[in-house]
Design a protein around this motif. Structure first.
Motif, short mmCIF file in Angstrom:
data_model
loop_
_atom_site.label_atom_id
_atom_site.label_comp_id
_atom_site.label_asym_id
_atom_site.label_seq_id
_atom_site.Cartn_x
_atom_site.Cartn_y
_atom_site.Cartn_z
N ILE A 112 14.29 6.38 -15.78
CA ILE A 112 14.61 7.62 -15.08
C ILE A 112 14.85 7.26 -13.61
O ILE A 112 13.98 6.65 -12.96
N GLY A 113 16.03 7.60 -13.13
CA GLY A 113 16.41 7.22 -11.76
C GLY A 113 15.46 7.80 -10.71
O GLY A 113 15.12 7.13 -9.74
N ASP A 114 15.02 9.02 -10.93
CA ASP A 114 14.09 9.67 -10.00
C ASP A 114 12.68 9.13 -10.27
O ASP A 114 12.05 9.46 -11.27
N ARG A 115 12.19 8.29 -9.34
CA ARG A 115 10.90 7.64 -9.61
C ARG A 115 9.74 8.63 -9.69
O ARG A 115 8.68 8.31 -10.22
N ASN A 116 9.94 9.83 -9.16
CA ASN A 116 8.87 10.83 -9.25
C ASN A 116 8.71 11.36 -10.68
O ASN A 116 7.72 12.00 -11.00
N ARG A 117 9.72 11.08 -11.51
CA ARG A 117 9.64 11.53 -12.90
C ARG A 117 9.55 10.35 -13.88
O ARG A 117 9.57 10.53 -15.07
N ARG A 118 9.48 9.15 -13.34
CA ARG A 118 9.51 7.95 -14.19
C ARG A 118 8.14 7.69 -14.82
O ARG A 118 7.13 7.69 -14.12
N LEU A 119 8.12 7.44 -16.12
CA LEU A 119 6.86 7.16 -16.80
C LEU A 119 6.22 5.91 -16.18
O LEU A 119 6.90 4.94 -15.88
N GLY A 120 4.91 5.93 -16.05
CA GLY A 120 4.19 4.83 -15.41
C GLY A 120 3.88 5.16 -13.97
O GLY A 120 2.88 4.73 -13.42
N GLN A 140 0.81 -1.21 0.00
CA GLN A 140 0.00 0.00 0.00
C GLN A 140 0.84 1.26 0.00
O GLN A 140 0.39 2.31 -0.37
N GLY A 141 2.03 1.15 0.46
CA GLY A 141 2.93 2.30 0.44
C GLY A 141 4.24 1.85 -0.14
O GLY A 141 4.31 1.47 -1.30
N ARG A 142 5.27 1.87 0.66
CA ARG A 142 6.56 1.38 0.20
C ARG A 142 6.92 0.09 0.92
O ARG A 142 6.39 -0.23 1.97
N THR A 143 7.87 -0.61 0.35
CA THR A 143 8.37 -1.82 0.98
C THR A 143 9.89 -1.79 0.86
O THR A 143 10.42 -1.07 0.01
N TRP A 144 10.58 -2.57 1.70
CA TRP A 144 12.04 -2.42 1.74
C TRP A 144 12.82 -3.68 1.42
O TRP A 144 14.04 -3.65 1.41
N THR A 145 12.13 -4.79 1.20
CA THR A 145 12.90 -6.02 0.96
C THR A 145 13.76 -5.87 -0.28
O THR A 145 13.26 -5.46 -1.34
N LEU A 146 15.01 -6.23 -0.14
CA LEU A 146 15.90 -6.24 -1.29
C LEU A 146 15.61 -7.50 -2.08
O LEU A 146 15.87 -8.61 -1.63
N CYS A 147 14.98 -7.35 -3.24
CA CYS A 147 14.78 -8.55 -4.06
C CYS A 147 14.66 -8.16 -5.51
O CYS A 147 14.38 -7.01 -5.85
N ALA A 155 15.88 -1.59 -9.82
CA ALA A 155 15.72 -0.13 -9.91
C ALA A 155 16.68 0.53 -8.92
O ALA A 155 17.02 -0.05 -7.89
N PRO A 156 17.12 1.77 -9.22
CA PRO A 156 18.07 2.45 -8.33
C PRO A 156 17.58 2.54 -6.89
O PRO A 156 18.36 2.38 -5.95
N GLU A 157 16.27 2.76 -6.70
CA GLU A 157 15.77 2.92 -5.32
C GLU A 157 15.89 1.61 -4.53
O GLU A 157 15.96 1.64 -3.30
N ILE A 158 15.90 0.47 -5.23
CA ILE A 158 16.09 -0.80 -4.51
C ILE A 158 17.56 -0.90 -4.11
O ILE A 158 17.89 -1.22 -2.97
N ILE A 159 18.45 -0.58 -5.04
CA ILE A 159 19.89 -0.64 -4.76
C ILE A 159 20.24 0.30 -3.60
O ILE A 159 21.03 -0.03 -2.72
N GLN A 160 19.62 1.46 -3.59
CA GLN A 160 19.92 2.45 -2.56
C GLN A 160 19.12 2.24 -1.28
O GLN A 160 19.22 3.04 -0.36
N SER A 161 18.31 1.18 -1.29
CA SER A 161 17.53 0.85 -0.10
C SER A 161 16.69 2.03 0.39
O SER A 161 16.63 2.31 1.58
N LYS A 162 16.03 2.70 -0.56
CA LYS A 162 15.25 3.88 -0.21
C LYS A 162 13.79 3.54 0.10
O LYS A 162 12.99 4.43 0.37
N GLY A 163 13.43 2.26 -0.01
CA GLY A 163 12.02 1.91 0.03
C GLY A 163 11.51 2.01 -1.39
O GLY A 163 11.89 2.91 -2.12
N HIS A 164 10.69 1.04 -1.78
CA HIS A 164 10.23 1.07 -3.17
C HIS A 164 8.78 0.67 -3.28
O HIS A 164 8.21 0.11 -2.35
N SER A 165 8.19 0.96 -4.43
CA SER A 165 6.80 0.58 -4.67
C SER A 165 6.64 0.23 -6.13
O SER A 165 7.59 -0.24 -6.77
N ARG A 166 5.46 0.48 -6.69
CA ARG A 166 5.20 -0.05 -8.03
C ARG A 166 6.07 0.57 -9.11
O ARG A 166 6.16 0.02 -10.22
#
Ligand SMILES: Nc1ncnc2c1ncn2[C@@H]1O[C@H](COP(=O)(O)OP(=O)(O)OP(=O)(O)O)[C@@H](O)[C@H]1O
Length: 402
Positions: A325-333, A243-250, A257-268
């Motif tokens: 696009i590394g910045d997920r706030n600007r990533r298409l989709g 529902q929000g973000r998740t942190w499992t490295l997988c 995606a860069p946010e997984i590598i950087q362990s920033k929390g990720h979502s869809r």
């Protein structure tokens, strides 16, 4: 392309064997494919990141669902579930025939219902291995997610059961084999072929996201072709309702995606990133960020610098760049228009989305098969050696849903 780069790609692809790639987590037993990684304990991985526990929080960077997503959500949510939660069958009700594939915890068998005519693919997982590799949560999530889905481009789960030693997942048999195998055989796909597979995958991602499911392991190894050449996404081992973000490295190194590598929390947004990698790999025959080792791959992903082959269609390249696009706030989709933005992109603009959903669009490659139990599109695996099975079930409390 300079010779050293070509040889680096070739050697990287040839060395994508599980033994060389594995750090920990699910494995692929086939050469030339990258195994998925899944970490479920707090650990420093190669000193690059620290795994945190899964947890959901509000995710402000996740755009609202588009109108079409809402309609789709309603349509497919109204489909009667195919999964039978109250199934009384067990493994003795099936004949397990050939091995179709192997994974970290067991095998996938072609199976036939005793006294029936239908063929199935039954995933047989060893409980002790799942527990040893700390993947209990992922396997339960896989069952949960697959039991809720009913969509043309997602593999159908019919029932699950267990005995003292194994878990069983009865799925539809997808006869055309892995897209990965067809891609390696072809070297690379044409622009039109790639467009076709991309469009079906976009619909599947849109559907999954509309149900709050993040898939997290998009790659050609996890895409099967049905008898008519349509996509079926399989292996929901890392899929999760988020529902929000998740942190499992997988995921799989080349597709992270860069946010997984950087362990920033990720979502869809991670699924849209890996779609960009996948389109690139289908068109070029290799992923955009490659190296001899995982560290090198992650460095390249974070640098964001990919070399696009000159033959690549410019509209396809434009879409890939917008997905990568590394910045997920600007990533298409992942913008306000959601999946609709991807579907309206100029490379996919003339796609017959309804025709695809109804499977009236002819696929570019119809897998050959002599009959409904033909396994020629799969690799041959030696039969499993009989082993002494332990008595009793110390893990039954961990898999109560099966
Ligand atoms: N429904 C199916 N129909 C036909 N073949 C299948 C099906 N499901 C899986 N396979 C084959 O078995 C292989 C392994 O399946 P899957 O990836 O689901 O197993 P896994 O144990 O989760 O693997 P991993 O450890 O890599 O995550 C697939 O790559 C595919 O070749």
């Amino acid at each position: 392309m300079p010779f050293h780069l070509i040889s680096s790609i070739v050697s990287s692809l040839l060395r994508r064997t599980p033994e060389q790639q594995r750090i920990e987590g699910p494995k692929s037993s086939r050469p030339q494919s990258s195994p998925s990684l899944g970490f479920s304990s707090t650990a420093t991985v190669h000193g690059l990141w620290v795994k945190k526990e899964d947890g959901d929080t509000h995710n402000p960077d996740q755009g609202p669902l588009s109108q079409h997503q809402l309609e789709l959500k309603q349509h497919w949510h109204n489909q009667p579930p195919v999964f039978q939660s109250e199934s009384s069958v067990g493994v003795d009700d099936y004949d397990l025939l050939e091995t179709l594939g192997t994974g970290t915890f067991g095998r996938v068998y072609l199976a036939k219902e005793k006294g029936g005519r239908r063929f199935y693919a039954i995933k047989v997982l060893k409980k002790a291995e799942i527990v040893r590799l700390k993947q209990v949560e992922h396997i339960n999530s896989e069952r949960q997610v697959l039991s809720e889905v009913n969509f043309p481009f997602v593999v159908q789960l019919y029932s699950t059961f267990q005995d003292d030693v194994h878990l069983y997942m009865v799925q539809e048999y997808v006869i055309g084999g892995e897209l990965f195998r067809h891609l390696r055989r072809a070297g690379r796909f044409t622009n039109d072929m790639t467009k076709f597979y991309t469009a079906e995958i976009v619909l599947a991602i849109e559907y999954l996201h509309s149900k709050g499911i993040v898939y997290r392991d998009l790659k050609p190894e996890n895409l099967l072709l049905d008898s008519q050449g349509h996509i079926k996404i399989t292996d929901f081992g890392f899929a999760k309702k988020v529902q929000g973000r998740t942190w499992t490295l997988c995921g799989t190194p080349e597709y992270l995606a860069p946010e997984i590598i950087q362990s920033k929390g990720h979502s869809r947004a991670v699924d849209w990133w890996s779609l960009g990698i996948l389109i690139f790999e289908m068109l070029a025959g290799h992923p955009p960020f490659y190296d001899d080792n995982h560290f090198g791959i992650y460095e390249r992903i974070l640098s964001g610098k990919a070399q696009y082959p000159s033959y690549m269609d410019s509209a396809a390249k434009d879409l890939i760049k917008r997905l990568l696009i590394g910045d997920r706030n600007r990533r298409l989709g992942n913008l306000a228009g959601g999946a609709e933005d991807v579907k309206r992109h100029k490379w996919l603009r003339h796609t017959d989305w309804h025709g695809l959903l109804n499977k009236t669009v002819r696929a570019p490659l119809i897998p050959s098969h002599a009959n409904e139990c033909d396994t020629s599109n799969f690799e041959k695996y030696p039969a499993e050696q009989p082993e002494d099975l332990p008595k009793g079930d110390p893990f039954s409390h961990l898999f109560t849903d099966f």
